[in-house]
Design a protein around this motif. Sequence first.
Motif, PDB file in Angstrom:
ATOM      1  N   LYS A 245       0.737  10.095  -4.927  1.00  0.00           N
ATOM      2  CA  LYS A 245       1.182  11.399  -4.436  1.00  0.00           C
ATOM      3  C   LYS A 245       2.229  12.005  -5.373  1.00  0.00           C
ATOM      4  O   LYS A 245       2.143  13.180  -5.740  1.00  0.00           O
ATOM      5  CB  LYS A 245       1.764  11.236  -3.027  1.00  0.00           C
TER       6      LYS A 245
ATOM      7  N   SER B  99      -1.519   2.608   4.301  1.00  0.00           N
ATOM      8  CA  SER B  99      -1.328   3.981   3.807  1.00  0.00           C
ATOM      9  C   SER B  99      -2.354   4.269   2.727  1.00  0.00           C
ATOM     10  O   SER B  99      -2.697   3.389   1.948  1.00  0.00           O
ATOM     11  CB  SER B  99       0.068   4.152   3.195  1.00  0.00           C
TER      12      SER B  99
ATOM     13  N   CYS C 269       0.769  -1.267   0.000  1.00  0.00           N
ATOM     14  CA  CYS C 269       0.000   0.000   0.000  1.00  0.00           C
ATOM     15  C   CYS C 269       0.789   1.298   0.000  1.00  0.00           C
ATOM     16  O   CYS C 269       0.421   2.228  -0.697  1.00  0.00           O
ATOM     17  CB  CYS C 269      -1.058   0.020   1.078  1.00  0.00           C
ATOM     18  N   THR C 270       1.862   1.368   0.769  1.00  0.00           N
ATOM     19  CA  THR C 270       2.599   2.633   0.771  1.00  0.00           C
ATOM     20  C   THR C 270       3.100   2.958  -0.631  1.00  0.00           C
ATOM     21  O   THR C 270       3.130   4.125  -1.026  1.00  0.00           O
ATOM     22  CB  THR C 270       3.762   2.582   1.769  1.00  0.00           C
TER      23      THR C 270
ATOM     24  N   HIS D 271      -0.707   7.865   6.656  1.00  0.00           N
ATOM     25  CA  HIS D 271      -0.423   6.581   7.297  1.00  0.00           C
ATOM     26  C   HIS D 271      -1.461   6.326   8.371  1.00  0.00           C
ATOM     27  O   HIS D 271      -1.937   7.260   9.004  1.00  0.00           O
ATOM     28  CB  HIS D 271       0.946   6.619   7.979  1.00  0.00           C
TER      29      HIS D 271
ATOM     30  N   TYR E  75       2.222   6.337  -2.396  1.00  0.00           N
ATOM     31  CA  TYR E  75       3.385   7.157  -2.710  1.00  0.00           C
ATOM     32  C   TYR E  75       3.397   7.533  -4.190  1.00  0.00           C
ATOM     33  O   TYR E  75       3.677   8.669  -4.555  1.00  0.00           O
ATOM     34  CB  TYR E  75       4.660   6.392  -2.351  1.00  0.00           C
ATOM     35  N   LEU E  76       3.063   6.566  -5.020  1.00  0.00           N
ATOM     36  CA  LEU E  76       3.060   6.809  -6.467  1.00  0.00           C
ATOM     37  C   LEU E  76       1.959   7.802  -6.847  1.00  0.00           C
ATOM     38  O   LEU E  76       2.188   8.719  -7.645  1.00  0.00           O
ATOM     39  CB  LEU E  76       2.889   5.481  -7.207  1.00  0.00           C
TER      40      LEU E  76
ATOM     41  N   LEU F 172       0.218  11.682   1.525  1.00  0.00           N
ATOM     42  CA  LEU F 172       0.206  10.268   1.858  1.00  0.00           C
ATOM     43  C   LEU F 172      -0.224  10.188   3.328  1.00  0.00           C
ATOM     44  O   LEU F 172       0.351  10.863   4.176  1.00  0.00           O
ATOM     45  CB  LEU F 172       1.626   9.756   1.674  1.00  0.00           C
TER      46      LEU F 172
END
Lengths: 165, 337
Positions: free
Chosen positions: B130, B163, B122-123, B144, B127-128, B142
């Motif tokens: 964002k 995330s 998920c992060t 958390h 992240y992508l 992002l």
Amino acid sequence: MKKQVTLPQKPSSKNKLDTKRKNTPKTNYHWPFDLEPKRIKKSFGFAVLLLITVLASHSTLAQVKVNQGLSISGTVTDNEGPLLGVNIIQKGAEVGTSTDSKGQFTFPKALQPNDVLVFTYLGYETQEITITNNTTQLDVVLVIDSIAIRGALEVDTPYKSKRTE
Amino acid sequence: MNRIKLVFILLFVSQSYAQISDFKDIDFKKADSLAMAYKEAELTNLPLLSKKLTSNLKTDVEKFRAIYMWVCTNIENDFSLYLKYERKNKRFQNDSLEFNLWQTDFKKTVFKTLVEDHKTICTGYAYLVKTLAHWANLECELVHGYGRTSTTDIDQLNAPNHSWNAVKLNNKWYLCDPTWASGKQNAETFRFSFQYNDGYFLAEPKLFAVNHFPADAKWLLLDENPPTFADFLNAPVIYGKAYTNLKRHNAPQFLNNTVKKHETVTFEYELLNAINCETVKLVINNGRNNKTIRPNSTTLTNTALVLEHEFTTTGLYDVHVLIGDDLISTYTFEVKG
């Protein structure tokens, strides 16, 4: 998130910077135009000559410009070593390149002082570097983004309560 | 003066409800087809990918949609990476120094896998989203926090495990969960299959809070009576399909309930669209077998759905609510004599 970094200028003997502009070649010509029918032939000749001159001086100028540009190469690393596939673009333009397995790159276009190169790599903080008069070699260190990686999966398994029996 | 008041009231009311409905006049076809057109694009030049996806779109919400849709339909969930994460996360949960050392290393693996194989956990998704949004000049964060599914062991939920994203559009923040929107892991084979769920795009914060709790409470985006972490831990289990059917989940408030025999239990929801009441079912499990029944009563008033059920025998029951074939939510009832 973006960092504006100006690297120390490295003196380099290879510096191709040439600030002198070549003088445009001078040609003899009549001025002003003479449009008398008798002279029109001469004027036409003059016009052709003028056109050639303009074209010639134009290409001379263009050549000077290329000579003036800075050819930039360098390496991109992180704290552990070279980074492969770091994307490098000129800010505001579509020109770009990326690093090889040794983290090395040569920017495909000659750059001018104050041009900005943007270094992006997924997971790392983006860095912007402004080109100066003496920039030829850029050694860039990227910093990994300070996030923690998490993971939870989407499932559609029906919930089952814990039973003691 | 009265008219001004009315306008203010209307503005406020629409604000408090609206999420995806804020943009009901916007057709996302163009954004979605752009995401489709760049299917399998490389992740080596993110500024360029972001530009390709967004430069032909006029509004910020469409730009964000193209990016979000691209990520949801191109990035796979990496189950082996997830297992690695689970294992280490458990091992280092009481040792922050070791955890951080491992994370530094793990981060590199995660991003390398994302660029090379278009797979992540998920992060990586958030992240992508964002990063691509930033290149399109969109304000996107992002977030958390804690994510909860039917298989989450809440006793182990002592550190953030998920995330997602918050995005600012027309000066207002919205929530979305690209990981859970992208698809599902098969429960037996653990193979991932793309299965886009539109419900997680600009989701209703109140519904989102049932199974998402941010580490920083401001990302609940709920100013009035925000739920506490305890509320979140005690909340019912809701599934992906809850997001495509519900606007709100109102009752029962808890996963685990204790009732008396012959007491009537009420389930209350606010639906996104009107449904056929006949399709609402309860699947009741007593620990040995499933029984599918119709609730004692099903009432639909506009979009407010109310179900009633009466337990006639004592015992512990898992009750699943279904609308059509969509599994919406689960509760447990301990029925005492």
